[in-house]
Write an enzyme that holds these catalytic residues in place. Structure first.
Site, PDB file in Angstrom:
ATOM      1  N   GLU A  23      -5.258  -8.127  -1.340  1.00 28.25           N
ATOM      2  CA  GLU A  23      -6.049  -8.135  -0.105  1.00 28.25           C
ATOM      3  C   GLU A  23      -7.496  -7.819  -0.424  1.00 28.25           C
ATOM      4  O   GLU A  23      -7.779  -6.947  -1.232  1.00 28.25           O
ATOM      5  CB  GLU A  23      -5.556  -7.066   0.887  1.00 28.25           C
ATOM      6  CG  GLU A  23      -4.193  -7.314   1.455  1.00 28.25           C
ATOM      7  CD  GLU A  23      -3.765  -6.232   2.441  1.00 28.25           C
ATOM      8  OE1 GLU A  23      -4.625  -5.588   3.068  1.00 28.25           O
ATOM      9  OE2 GLU A  23      -2.553  -6.017   2.557  1.00 28.25           O
ATOM     10  N   GLU A  34       0.831  -1.221   0.000  1.00 28.50           N
ATOM     11  CA  GLU A  34       0.000   0.000   0.000  1.00 28.50           C
ATOM     12  C   GLU A  34       0.859   1.262   0.000  1.00 28.50           C
ATOM     13  O   GLU A  34       0.730   2.129   0.866  1.00 28.50           O
ATOM     14  CB  GLU A  34      -0.953  -0.020   1.195  1.00 28.50           C
ATOM     15  CG  GLU A  34      -1.957  -1.157   1.102  1.00 28.50           C
ATOM     16  CD  GLU A  34      -3.036  -1.125   2.174  1.00 28.50           C
ATOM     17  OE1 GLU A  34      -2.784  -0.558   3.244  1.00 28.50           O
ATOM     18  OE2 GLU A  34      -4.118  -1.668   1.937  1.00 28.50           O
TER      19      GLU A  34
HETATM   20  C1  BG6 Z   1      -4.578  -3.140   4.698  1.00 27.70           C
HETATM   21  C2  BG6 Z   1      -3.248  -3.558   5.234  1.00 27.70           C
HETATM   22  O1  BG6 Z   1      -4.600  -1.770   4.736  1.00 27.70           O
HETATM   23  O2  BG6 Z   1      -5.719  -3.462   5.392  1.00 27.70           O
HETATM   24  C3  BG6 Z   1      -3.283  -4.707   6.207  1.00 27.70           C
HETATM   25  O3  BG6 Z   1      -2.327  -3.830   4.201  1.00 27.70           O
HETATM   26  C4  BG6 Z   1      -4.498  -4.552   7.099  1.00 27.70           C
HETATM   27  O4  BG6 Z   1      -2.079  -4.736   6.892  1.00 27.70           O
HETATM   28  C5  BG6 Z   1      -5.756  -4.577   6.268  1.00 27.70           C
HETATM   29  O5  BG6 Z   1      -4.554  -5.483   8.128  1.00 27.70           O
HETATM   30  C6  BG6 Z   1      -7.042  -4.491   7.053  1.00 27.70           C
HETATM   31  O6  BG6 Z   1      -7.015  -3.369   7.890  1.00 27.70           O
HETATM   32  P1  BG6 Z   1      -7.268  -3.501   9.449  1.00 27.70           P
HETATM   33  O7  BG6 Z   1      -6.993  -2.169   9.995  1.00 27.70           O
HETATM   34  O8  BG6 Z   1      -8.680  -3.910   9.589  1.00 27.70           O
HETATM   35  O9  BG6 Z   1      -6.322  -4.557   9.935  1.00 27.70           O
END
Ligand code: BG6
Length: 490
Positions: free
Chosen positions: A387, A193
């Site tokens: 993701e 990111e």
């Molecule tokens: C992304 C990141 O922004 O979102 C992850 O790359 C992160 O590291 C994921 O865990 C989900 O966000 P969060 O804050 O719910 O863990």
């Protein structure tokens, strides 16, 4: 002419994690402190706070975290103890049928301070074993080099990425792991990111906000150094590992103009560019035409070294990867409207047509099809969904089972839209669900914001047995993978 909505036979189904959110073992094997090891979690803080908690950092918090006598709980130091349990966890991923596993190599295990000339052998040996375990299960590793876990020393002693020395430190780290794992890893991502520097500069480029009065300048200068470092790493990767594939990775939210007023569309376009600027540079190999105006309006003057532009041009990434969780709308007059919660983008306006997760993230599967099309049209490079996932509170039934139908629905709807995008002609070669096993949240440092198909018995204060168990979604994803995305009914 015909078209197909089928996933390619060699599609990489899997899950994604980051070392700092699952490994634990923060002071074992010679590991140094990373920027993420500094976040605390305090369950006594009001709910509203963790709904919108920010990855903001102060000098004081960093100093507290460096105090060896600190009694505070730092969830990312504990993780879920993947450090000791990776064999068991990888066996569960294999049982689900994973074709790939996205993980990061903690820079601080290899170079604990970040500026050493010799790597830490214990750290290298740990990942040898993790990678061998994956390969033994026919799971292809997809490795991020930097996932919000740069060495803390590079922040406190060098001021983070605005300092050009970090380019050399990063490249040394990259070359070390490329050489070590050249027979084990084909797919790499340089920075997780990378565009999130805008929203959380501390974990992204290692600047403590209060130390940087010219924050915009330092954020973009840091990003420029990351672009150069990423390009040099791409060059090295191709030289060291023939056939390797290197990707950029951005956080992508589909953005819609809040109304059809041209001012809203203009605002939306500008907001979208704030993100796409990063993949534009990394995928095309040059700063886009809109850069000069965008940076000038922020008062940013980039310092480029001689040859930087040439490096960017010569070594663009091979593929474009992104995280996709939600969408939001953009208005030219946001102050009059209801904002949307989310740790990734500020200033977004709630979309009245979409539901929200318990953390206020607006769920928008159709936005994923739009995003895939936008990115493919723009870059014409293979795409990888690095993701996607739903953070939710899970309830354990008296018999120990967990019926997470909400997670199944989210996943099903997103896979359906991926198929639509394939039908549109998009080249998509992999999908890794975020947090296939419950991990510590990046944004809120909770574990109760659960994403996993595998439940981990642990609470936000770090109590619990850490026992793993399969949720209902585990079996659903297993079927979806076995049928290569065809069997999506319950
Ligand atoms: C992304 C990141 O922004 O979102 C992850 O790359 C992160 O590291 C994921 O865990 C989900 O966000 P969060 O804050 O719910 O863990």
């Amino acid at each position: 002419m015909t078209f197909s909505k089928q996933f390619p036979d060699d599609f990489l189904w899997g899950g994604a994690t980051a070392a700092n959110q699952l490994e634990g073992g923060w002071n074992i094997g010679g590991k140094g402190l990373s920027v993420s090891d500094v976040y605390t979690f305090d369950s006594r803080t009001p709910k509203e706070r963790w709904l919108d908690q920010w990855l903001f950092m102060t000098r004081r918090q960093v100093a507290d975290a460096q105090d060896p006598n600190s009694s505070k709980y730092y969830p990312k130091r504990k993780g879920i103890d993947f450090y000791h349990r990776y064999k068991e966890d990888i066996a569960l991923f294999a049982e689900m049928g994973f074709k790939c596993f996205r993980m990061s190599i903690a820079w601080t295990r290899i170079f604990p301070r970040g500026d050493e000339t010799e790597p830490n052998e214990q750290g290298l040996a740990f990942y040898d074993d993790v990678l061998e375990t994956l390969l033994a299960h026919n799971i292809q590793p997809v490795v991020s080099l930097s996932h919000y876990e740069m060495p803390l020393c590079l922040v406190t002693e060098y001021g983070g990425w605005p300092n050009r020395k970090l380019v050399d430190f990063y490249v040394r780290f990259a070359v070390t792991v490329f050489e070590r794992y050249r027979r084990k890893v084909k797919y790499w991502m340089t920075f997780n990111e990378i565009n999130c520097v805008k929203h959380h500069p501390y974990v992204s480029v290692g600047v403590i906000e209060e130390d940087h009065p010219h924050l915009e300048q330092d954020k973009y200068q840091g990003a420029h150094h990351q672009f150069v470092a990423s390009a040099l790493a791409t060059k090295a990767c191709h030289q060291i590992i023939p056939g390797s594939q290197v990707g950029c990775m951005i956080s992508y939210q589909m953005l819609y103009p809040h109304t059809c007023h041209p001012d809203d569309l203009q605002a939306c376009e500008e907001q979208q560019r704030v993100s796409l600027f990063f993949s534009d540079v990394q995928a095309r190999g040059y700063y886009p035409a809109y850069t000069d105006r965008m940076l000038a309006e922020k008062g940013v003057v980039l310092q480029k070294a001689q040859g930087d532009d040439e490096i960017l041009r010569q070594y663009p990434v091979d593929f474009v990867s992104f995280s996709y969780y939600m969408s939001s709308t953009v208005s030219a007059h946001p102050e009059e409207l209801e904002g949307v919660t989310g740790n990734l983008i500020t200033g977004g306006i709630r979309n009245p047509y979409l539901p929200s997760s318990q953390w206020g993230w607006q769920i928008d599967p159709k936005g994923l099809r739009l995003a895939l099309n936008q990115l493919y049209d723009r870059y014409q490079k293979p795409l990888f969904i690095a993701e996607n996932g739903l953070g939710a509170v899970d309830t354990v039934n008296p018999d120990g089972t967990i019926d997470d139908d909400y997670r199944i629905d989210y996943l099903r709807q997103h896979i359906e839209q991926m198929k639509e995008a394939l039908g549109d002609g998009v080249r998509l070669f992999g999908y890794t669900w975020w947090g296939p096993i419950d991990v510590i949240s990046a944004g809120t440092a909770q574990i109760s914001k659960r994403y996993g198909f595998i439940y981990v018995d642990q609470d936000d204060d770090g109590n619990g047995t850490q026992r793993r168990s399969r949720k209902k979604s585990f079996h659903w994803y297993q079927r979806a993978i076995a049928s290569n995305g065809e069997q999506l009914a319950d």
